[in-house]
Scaffold this active site. Sequence first.
Site, short mmCIF file in Angstrom:
data_model
loop_
_atom_site.label_atom_id
_atom_site.label_comp_id
_atom_site.label_asym_id
_atom_site.label_seq_id
_atom_site.Cartn_x
_atom_site.Cartn_y
_atom_site.Cartn_z
N ILE A 289 -17.70 14.89 19.61
CA ILE A 289 -16.39 15.16 20.23
C ILE A 289 -15.39 15.74 19.26
O ILE A 289 -14.29 16.13 19.66
CB ILE A 289 -15.81 13.88 20.86
CG1 ILE A 289 -15.67 12.77 19.83
CG2 ILE A 289 -16.65 13.43 22.03
CD1 ILE A 289 -15.01 11.51 20.37
N GLY A 290 -15.73 15.82 17.97
CA GLY A 290 -14.79 16.39 17.02
C GLY A 290 -15.39 16.50 15.64
O GLY A 290 -16.42 15.89 15.32
N MET B 268 -13.57 15.77 6.64
CA MET B 268 -14.30 14.65 6.05
C MET B 268 -15.59 14.33 6.78
O MET B 268 -16.57 13.91 6.17
CB MET B 268 -13.40 13.41 6.05
CG MET B 268 -12.24 13.47 5.09
SD MET B 268 -12.77 13.21 3.39
CE MET B 268 -13.22 11.48 3.47
N VAL C 198 -17.14 13.24 14.40
CA VAL C 198 -16.75 12.14 15.26
C VAL C 198 -17.56 12.24 16.55
O VAL C 198 -17.61 13.31 17.18
CB VAL C 198 -15.24 12.16 15.58
CG1 VAL C 198 -14.87 10.98 16.48
CG2 VAL C 198 -14.43 12.11 14.30
N ASP D 206 0.17 11.03 4.81
CA ASP D 206 -0.37 12.24 5.45
C ASP D 206 0.09 12.32 6.91
O ASP D 206 -0.68 12.67 7.80
CB ASP D 206 -1.90 12.25 5.38
CG ASP D 206 -2.48 13.65 5.59
OD1 ASP D 206 -1.73 14.64 5.42
OD2 ASP D 206 -3.67 13.75 5.92
#
Length: 768
Positions: free
Chosen positions: A505-506, A510, A513, A622
């Site tokens: 889904i993503g 890094m 997901v 961040d």
Amino acid sequence: MTPQRFQEVRSLFDRAVELPADQRDEWLRGEVGDDQALLREVRDLLAHDHSVTLIFPSIDRVAGTDPDASNRLRRSDLKLAMETTTKRGKHNGGLTGWLRNWLHILRHLSPSGHVALGMLIASLVLLTCALLVHRGLVTFRERLTTIALEQSIEANGAAVEFWLDREQARVIAWAGDPVLRRSIERLTALADQAGSDSPAMRLRQSADQDTLRARVSALAGPSIRYAVWDRRFITIADWSAEAIGVGDGVTPRGASLLAAVLDGLPKVAMLAEEDAITKDYPGQPGRPNLGHLVPVRADAGEGGDTGGDVIAALLIYDSASDRELERMIPFDRSEGGRAIYAFNSQALLLSESPHNDQLRKLGLIDPSPDSVSAKRIVLRDPGGDLTAGFRPSDPTDAWPLTKMARNATAKQGGMDVQGYRDYRGVSVVGAWRWLDRYEFGIATEIEKRAIKPSLAVLGLQLWSIIGVLVASLAATVYSLVALTRMRRQIDSRRRLGPYLVGRLIGEGGMGHVYEAQHELLKRPTAIKLLKPERVDDENLQRFTREARIAALLEHPASVTIFDYGTTPDGLFYLVMELLDGVTIDRLVQLQGPIEPARTVALIRQVCCSLREAHLKGLIHRDIKPQNIMVCSRGGEDDVVKVLDFGLAREIEPADAISLTAAGKVTGTPRYMAPERLSRSAPPSPAVDIYAVGCVVFFMLTGRDAIRGDSIEQVVHNVLDPSRQRPSEVTPRVIPKRLDDLVLACLSKEVNERPPSIEAVIDVLDAID
């Protein structure tokens, strides 16, 4: 589950599965001792009879060429710890069980039963083949029709555009003729003079009328007609010897055309009889009415036709142009042949129809033998075939436009090979194209009854039947082989600990997901896996820090972490709540800047999440639009979730500057506080307050508070003491308190920002 725990569970499972079922539990109790959690883990695996596979060595990006890549996890892609069902006992579920049942039935059928079943299958195959061949013939015929229509409309459209471009270029060149231009300049000056006599009288008596008439005749021929208007939309010259329109104003239609021309844009005028440009013109423009309107520019020396200001508009038209247009739009006069015609934005036919005889009989045009359809027929759908005797009850003006005319006059090109009714009500197929620069369209239509299969199509039908039969046989054999293989394949479920992993889904810098679900609780989750190429000490620390810090936070606006750990191969993963929403960055992309009231409601939730973190001695470091998600949760909209605590760290004392000065600065420069770049102060809650100001600026204006085309420019602008209010870059009305708050948060000096995130919340609560 730790790697050591995983290996222990796997070892016990591998040994227990080899024992008889009635002996496994007693053996396990002796092996695990008092470790009831270990006993439950192994019992769960034995209950489902799973075998745990090893993790493969690498994760690659999901292949973009694979249409199912987003819905499955491939072994070569994911490096997940997967478990697959093998079911050493009977397994009657799914496709494999269905196939096994059918094979059991086949083994017990008599010879006659096999014959009957074979005939049934053969009949189904032949029926399928017949349907496929029929559909193939229809598709093939439609494809041939499509090709013919495409070629016709493209060829004729290109020819008409080329001819119009050439004609327009000639008229523009005439408008730049020095003699013609100077005559028009003097006439415009004469029209502006004040005096006792009327401007019209002065213009008609001017010798420049004769000079202009002679020059146009010399350039374009004696049959050319023309007219000239000045910037006040007054007719200052025309082709007639009496100059009957000189001094008059223009019609609304004329003003619309002349406004564009006086702005320097040449136009092609497809004028019907009611479309005269000069108001109250006593005579009809006549047929044809295809004219070119071009700007006339003041003399600017060499090449003055392009360098001077526009002083007037020149219209040139003649009968030869209209005849040339009709010659370029031919039609097949055979029964049901191809008709090609032009029409204007009111769907009025501009060229002759090939069906004039029918139109006379139907009473749509004058019954006299020499009557014409051009500029007489509006492309309306009568609702039925008039040539077959249909007679509508509504008057002609109430008929809707044909499908082609509706689309074309809406400036949409297109094609229809299924069929629609034309202006006679006859079913036709057609293609159309709107020539936007010239404000008219062209269409080509063929009667459906004229489209018949050829011998080549019949031959194709025979070969299609043979090909489909061969393909059916090959597909049957292949299916049997594939089904046999499927019996040996394992269940396709993927597992990471107690989680069943679904689609990707993503993906971020890094890791990846994936959507997942807890096998027992059925709770939807998201699993984030660290990319193998990003596995180093710094990223492992950041990944672990994100899990531990997020687990400490309890505010609803902070993302919830359920679990984290490593696979036996050392791959790190996080299990977090599955969010349904969009980031602030994506929300602004989709909807534009966010209204102040909604901005306050959203950013307040972000601040409350940060308040909890700051109270626990943590700073996010961040905060940016990409790390703030707007979700729907429990029936509530605009629920905020703050993501990615991977850069979060503890608040450092003032004497810790030397410890961080040598470290590497990480984060997003456009949302990074100046002291982080200059390392002039240790990280403190002020860096999050600065980032909140940047995010609010972005939400209100749709642009970043810090801009730059390169990293050097961005860093320079971050350190630059100047700053802007949101109200300075957006026309939206922004409450002054909110405007002042953003300006304060964006201060380059730490002590000039709000003293705490709690102070920011207080200001937000006070905003009306």
